[in-house]
Design a protein around this motif. Structure first.
Motif, PDB file in Angstrom:
ATOM      1  N   LEU A   1       0.813  -1.209   0.000  1.00 17.78           N
ATOM      2  CA  LEU A   1       0.000   0.000   0.000  1.00 17.78           C
ATOM      3  C   LEU A   1       0.854   1.268   0.000  1.00 17.78           C
ATOM      4  N   GLU A   2       1.930   1.270   0.770  1.00 17.39           N
ATOM      5  CA  GLU A   2       2.697   2.493   0.979  1.00 17.39           C
ATOM      6  C   GLU A   2       3.799   2.706  -0.052  1.00 17.39           C
ATOM      7  N   ARG A   3       4.272   1.621  -0.682  1.00 24.48           N
ATOM      8  CA  ARG A   3       5.397   1.775  -1.609  1.00 24.48           C
ATOM      9  C   ARG A   3       5.141   1.177  -2.989  1.00 24.48           C
ATOM     10  N   ASP A   4       4.656  -0.059  -3.024  1.00 24.64           N
ATOM     11  CA  ASP A   4       4.583  -0.775  -4.294  1.00 24.64           C
ATOM     12  C   ASP A   4       3.594  -0.154  -5.269  1.00 24.64           C
ATOM     13  N   LEU A   5       2.422   0.235  -4.773  1.00 21.03           N
ATOM     14  CA  LEU A   5       1.424   0.803  -5.676  1.00 21.03           C
ATOM     15  C   LEU A   5       1.942   2.077  -6.349  1.00 21.03           C
ATOM     16  N   SER A   6       2.544   2.971  -5.567  1.00 17.66           N
ATOM     17  CA  SER A   6       3.073   4.199  -6.157  1.00 17.66           C
ATOM     18  C   SER A   6       4.216   3.894  -7.115  1.00 17.66           C
TER      19      SER A   6
ATOM     20  N   LEU B   1      -6.339  -2.918  -7.829  1.00 20.42           N
ATOM     21  CA  LEU B   1      -6.094  -4.176  -7.112  1.00 20.42           C
ATOM     22  C   LEU B   1      -6.135  -5.368  -8.062  1.00 20.42           C
ATOM     23  N   GLN B   2      -6.984  -5.293  -9.071  1.00 21.19           N
ATOM     24  CA  GLN B   2      -7.046  -6.373 -10.049  1.00 21.19           C
ATOM     25  C   GLN B   2      -5.781  -6.400 -10.913  1.00 21.19           C
ATOM     26  N   GLN B   3      -5.327  -5.248 -11.367  1.00 19.27           N
ATOM     27  CA  GLN B   3      -4.158  -5.190 -12.235  1.00 19.27           C
ATOM     28  C   GLN B   3      -2.878  -5.601 -11.533  1.00 19.27           C
TER      29      GLN B   3
ATOM     30  N   ASN C   1      -1.346   5.940  -7.913  1.00 19.05           N
ATOM     31  CA  ASN C   1      -1.196   6.886  -6.812  1.00 19.05           C
ATOM     32  C   ASN C   1      -2.534   7.163  -6.130  1.00 19.05           C
ATOM     33  N   TYR C   2      -2.926   6.272  -5.257  1.00 21.18           N
ATOM     34  CA  TYR C   2      -4.125   6.444  -4.445  1.00 21.18           C
ATOM     35  C   TYR C   2      -3.711   6.508  -2.972  1.00 21.18           C
ATOM     36  N   PRO C   3      -4.480   7.209  -2.144  1.00 17.85           N
ATOM     37  CA  PRO C   3      -4.132   7.279  -0.719  1.00 17.85           C
ATOM     38  C   PRO C   3      -4.074   5.878  -0.115  1.00 17.85           C
ATOM     39  N   PRO C   4      -2.956   5.514   0.521  1.00 16.95           N
ATOM     40  CA  PRO C   4      -2.828   4.170   1.087  1.00 16.95           C
ATOM     41  C   PRO C   4      -3.938   3.821   2.073  1.00 16.95           C
ATOM     42  N   GLU C   5      -4.368   4.802   2.875  1.00 16.75           N
ATOM     43  CA  GLU C   5      -5.391   4.516   3.874  1.00 16.75           C
ATOM     44  C   GLU C   5      -6.733   4.195   3.203  1.00 16.75           C
TER      45      GLU C   5
END
Length: 387
Positions: free
Chosen positions: A179-184, A233-235, A189-193
């Protein structure tokens, strides 16, 4: 870390013999790098570059010169989404060398990766998905019909190969890092929370019909924004969206898809389920068992088509499997004495199902009807291999 042979190993080797570039895609930490290193050991003087390593990344400051130096070698590029602009160079090199087995590309399925490779390497690249471990790749005892160690911890290698306590800690850390590193890092770029909240909401509704409008309202965001979160989340292979069967019948069919957290271990970590005893007493146990079975079936038979069937009158099949013109049914029950509803048999009649199986934690297979067999997961996989 202990190496377990992957079912896709021979497939990747075969693809390298027949295509200039092979992209091995899958979620972070599912074992792509370990598998790739094992494969390239069979190629003399092959080259491995991890593009998250600054020392390796600097070698590609002049990528054309670098690739020319190793024009007769297999080059593995790990975490290729860190340098998507390189795809245009790969196209030039591939066309110049005119041979198969030039590049093994690893990625975590970022949108940039898929877009760049499809535009620049069309006709030159083939994709192979690598999931976390499936049951047949592990050393879990098949004498245990619940496959406790595998079902509870899931298939991510560092989760599965650890004891229960360390496995749970690893999965919690994986979720946080994702959530905090991999997605970005993947350009998402979505808020991790916010993403964490959605992920947990999906876990609590595991395997149920998706109501994106209701989820968006709960999170205070629009239906369109919520859909983009779900697609992210799917991708990244964190969830599976199973679509409803949509053939031409004069029935009122459910049109909403089902959403599953793909890895049972990640599902359990999101729901704060640390061990098997807690899992078996939890309301999500049945849905979790269903998830584990569906993922194993789909990974074993990726070329089949999958959906679920449900009508407004209660006819239902957990997994409809289509191979060519033939249709099969799979029902999934967390019971050693499973019972099927009239709705299941009605659905079989609706779809002209030729054969059906019920996956349940049983030690020996037995028939419920002439064309309906109850059996363990490995029994059903063995039967499907005969199709």
């Amino acid at each position: 870390m202990k190496y377990l042979v992957r079912n896709t190993e021979l497939k990747v080797q075969e693809l390298l013999e027949n295509f200039p570039a092979v992209a091995l895609l899958g979620p972070r930490q599912c074992g792509k790098s370990t598998l790739a290193r094992h494969i390239i050991d069979g190629y003399p003087e092959s080259v491995y570059l991890d593009l998250e390593n600054p020392d390796d990344l600097v070698k590609l400051n002049e990528p054309t010169l670098f690739f020319r130096q190793y024009s007769d070698k297999l080059i593995c590029l790990d975490e290729i989404q860190r340098k998507p602009e390189i795809f245009s160079v790969l196209r030039h090199i591939i066309d110049k060398n005119q041979r198969n087995g030039q590049f093994l590309i690893l990625g975590s399925a970022s949108p940039d990766l898929l877009k760049q490779s499809s535009e620049s390497l069309a006709g030159r690249i083939v994709y192979q998905e690598l999931s976390p471990f499936v049951l047949s790749e592990t050393d879990v005892s098949l004498k245990d019909p619940l496959y406790k160690g595998f079902w509870t911890k899931g298939g991510f290698p560092r989760s599965f190969l650890n004891n229960d306590g360390m496995s749970f800690i690893w999965r919690k850390s994986f979720i946080q890092t994702f959530l905090e590193r991999d997605l970005s890092g993947l350009g998402i770029n979505y808020p991790p929370e916010s993403m964490n909240r959605l992920w947990k909401m999906l876990a609590h509704s595991q395997g149920q019909l998706a109501n994106l409008s209701a989820l968006g309202n709960s999170m205070g965001i629009s239906h369109t924004m919520l859909r983009s979160y779900v697609e992210a989340l799917q991708q990244t292979y964190m969830i599976r969206i199973l679509q409803p069967w949509s053939g031409n019948l004069k029935k009122r069919l459910v049109k909403s898809p089902k959403i599953y957290i793909r890895d049972s271990g990640i599902l359990h970590a999101l729901l704060q389920i640390p061990d098997f005893d807690t899992l078996y007493a939890h309301p999500v146990a049945g849905a979790s068992w269903e998830t584990m079975v569906i993922e194993n079936i789909i990974q074993h038979f990726p070329d089949f088509e999958y959906s679920f069937y449900r009508t407004s009158h209660g006819s239902e099949i957990d997994l409809v499997i289509q191979k060519g013109i033939k249709t099969y049914a799979l029902e999934i029950k967390l019971s050693s004495a499973p019972k099927l509803s009239a709705g299941f048999y009605n659905a079989m009649d609706d779809l002209n199902i030729e054969k059906a199986w019920v996956v349940a934690p049983v030690e020996s297979a037995f028939p419920l009807k002439e064309n309906v067999m109850v059996g363990s997961l490995e029994f059903v996989i063995g039967e499907m291999e005969k199709l």
